[in-house]
Enzyme design. Structure first.
Site, PDB file in Angstrom:
ATOM      1  N   GLY A  94      11.311  46.776  -1.126  1.00  0.00           N
ATOM      2  CA  GLY A  94      11.372  45.443  -0.509  1.00  0.00           C
ATOM      3  C   GLY A  94      11.177  44.348  -1.535  1.00  0.00           C
TER       4      GLY A  94
ATOM      5  N   ALA B  71      13.071  42.466  -3.159  1.00  0.00           N
ATOM      6  CA  ALA B  71      13.979  41.312  -3.245  1.00  0.00           C
ATOM      7  C   ALA B  71      13.490  40.097  -2.471  1.00  0.00           C
ATOM      8  CB  ALA B  71      15.370  41.720  -2.753  1.00  0.00           C
TER       9      ALA B  71
ATOM     10  N   GLY C 209      10.183  38.102   0.149  1.00  0.00           N
ATOM     11  CA  GLY C 209       8.906  38.024   0.855  1.00  0.00           C
ATOM     12  C   GLY C 209       7.732  38.665   0.129  1.00  0.00           C
ATOM     13  N   ILE C 210       7.030  39.539   0.843  1.00  0.00           N
ATOM     14  CA  ILE C 210       5.806  40.149   0.316  1.00  0.00           C
ATOM     15  C   ILE C 210       6.122  41.043  -0.889  1.00  0.00           C
ATOM     16  CG2 ILE C 210       3.917  41.749   0.874  1.00  0.00           C
ATOM     17  CD1 ILE C 210       4.169  40.713   3.833  1.00  0.00           C
TER      18      ILE C 210
ATOM     19  N   ASP D 192      15.412  47.845  -3.446  1.00  0.00           N
ATOM     20  CA  ASP D 192      15.822  47.079  -2.257  1.00  0.00           C
ATOM     21  C   ASP D 192      17.292  47.377  -1.979  1.00  0.00           C
ATOM     22  OD1 ASP D 192      16.164  44.828  -0.264  1.00  0.00           O
ATOM     23  OD2 ASP D 192      14.204  44.249  -1.039  1.00  0.00           O
TER      24      ASP D 192
ATOM     25  N   SER E 216       1.163  46.433   9.884  1.00  0.00           N
ATOM     26  CA  SER E 216       1.125  45.080  10.455  1.00  0.00           C
ATOM     27  C   SER E 216       0.037  45.007  11.507  1.00  0.00           C
ATOM     28  CB  SER E 216       2.459  44.758  11.120  1.00  0.00           C
ATOM     29  OG  SER E 216       2.378  43.528  11.822  1.00  0.00           O
TER      30      SER E 216
ATOM     31  N   TYR F 112       9.037  47.508  16.923  1.00  0.00           N
ATOM     32  CA  TYR F 112       8.371  47.179  15.652  1.00  0.00           C
ATOM     33  C   TYR F 112       6.905  47.595  15.678  1.00  0.00           C
ATOM     34  CZ  TYR F 112       6.651  44.196  11.806  1.00  0.00           C
ATOM     35  OH  TYR F 112       6.055  43.727  10.660  1.00  0.00           O
TER      36      TYR F 112
END
Ligand code: NAD
Length: 258
Positions: free
Chosen positions: A8, A10, A12-13, A32, A111, A153
């Site tokens: 991930g 590329a 945000g976090i 990514d 999350s 989710y």
């Protein structure tokens, strides 16, 4: 210097974590579906199978840390493929590369949504590792007019938390000297949440559902700092924990039940 693999990377976090580690002089191999050292689609068996080789092609030395951050929030089946099966494939597929490190570490991103309503059937299928049935169940949930897939989710994140709890103390992780943990962010300002927090009214409505009494919505660097510590040499004994970095959402929602 330490070498970390960040999925991930590329956006945000993941991107904030890559930038933080690099600013500390560490090496990061970004993964990514676009704009990364290793381009793979973690929603597919083929992409997952190619991950370790892709990382080795960039750097054939030992890896010190694996940070499984890539995720999707869509109320649709691909969220099951990326969040659950992609994350586990990342950690299991790259674990052999940690073997040569003097201080190997692993972390995934869950999350606070795991505290929201989830679908027991989907969580069970994920725990059983049955991807086809889990995708089918997510398809049903997405069609459900009452929930419109909202539980997809949250179910993937609850299933990840349970996976960490089942795995962390085993031979493969703790037994191999690898702390395995999860972080559970509250609302973070990234492209994933841009539509949800784009206006003051939207932010207010969302914070009604996900209260963040300590400092409100966070920037991705906040989560990056925690991920960096959990995967640093300093973390020798934090094992199998779901660490909430949520401005207090967990405390408000669960109160004193520990
Ligand atoms: P983001 O959308 O900015 O970044 C997610 C990254 O994952 C993107 O770069 C995307 O390309 C990558 N990705 C998606 N599908 C992929 C695939 N099939 N293969 C490879 N890479 C893929 O989102 P973010 O907010 O930075 O989210 C990062 C993680 O944090 C996710 O696991 C998300 O569920 C979790 N999280 C986010 C929040 C939040 O409020 N933003 C809160 C709690 C948890």
């Amino acid at each position: 210097s330490r070498v970390s693999v960040v999925t991930g990377a590329a956006s945000g976090i993941g991107r904030a974590t890559k930038e933080l580690l690099e600013s500390r002089g560490e090496r990061v191999i970004g993964v990514d579906i676009h704009d990364a050292d290793v381009i793979v689609d973690l929603s597919t068996a083929e992409g997952r199978a190619g991950l370790a080789d892709g990382v080795r092609r960039v750097d054939d030395g030992p890896v010190d840390a694996v940070l499984a951050i890539a995720g999707l929030a869509a109320a649709a089946p691909p969220t099951v493929a990326v969040n659950y099966f992609g994350t586990i494939a990342t950690l299991e597929g790259l674990r052999p590369l940690l073997a040569g490190s003097p201080a190997p570490r692993a972390v995934l991103v869950s999350s606070m949504a795991a505290l929201m309503p989830t679908d027991g059937e989907l969580v069970g299928l994920l725990a059983a590792g049955d991807e086809l049935a889990a995708l089918a169940r997510a398809g049903e949930l997405a069609q459900d007019p009452a929930t419109t897939g909202a539980q997809i989710y949250s179910s993937t994140k609850l299933a990840l938390d349970k996976w960490v709890r089942r795995q962390a103390a085993t031979e493969q992780w703790a037994g191999a000297g690898i702390p395995l943990n999860a972080v559970a962010p509250g609302i973070i300002a990234t492209p994933m949440t841009a539509d949800l927090i784009g206006t003051p009214e939207a932010r207010h409505a969302l914070l009604g559902l996900v209260p963040m009494p300590l400092n409100g919505i966070a920037e991705p660097i906040v989560v990056a700092r925690l991920l960096a510590w959990l995967t640093s040499e300093e973390n020798t004994h934090l094992c199998g924990q779901i660490v909430y970095v949520d401005g207090g959402s967990d405390v408000v929602l669960r109160g004193d039940s520990v």
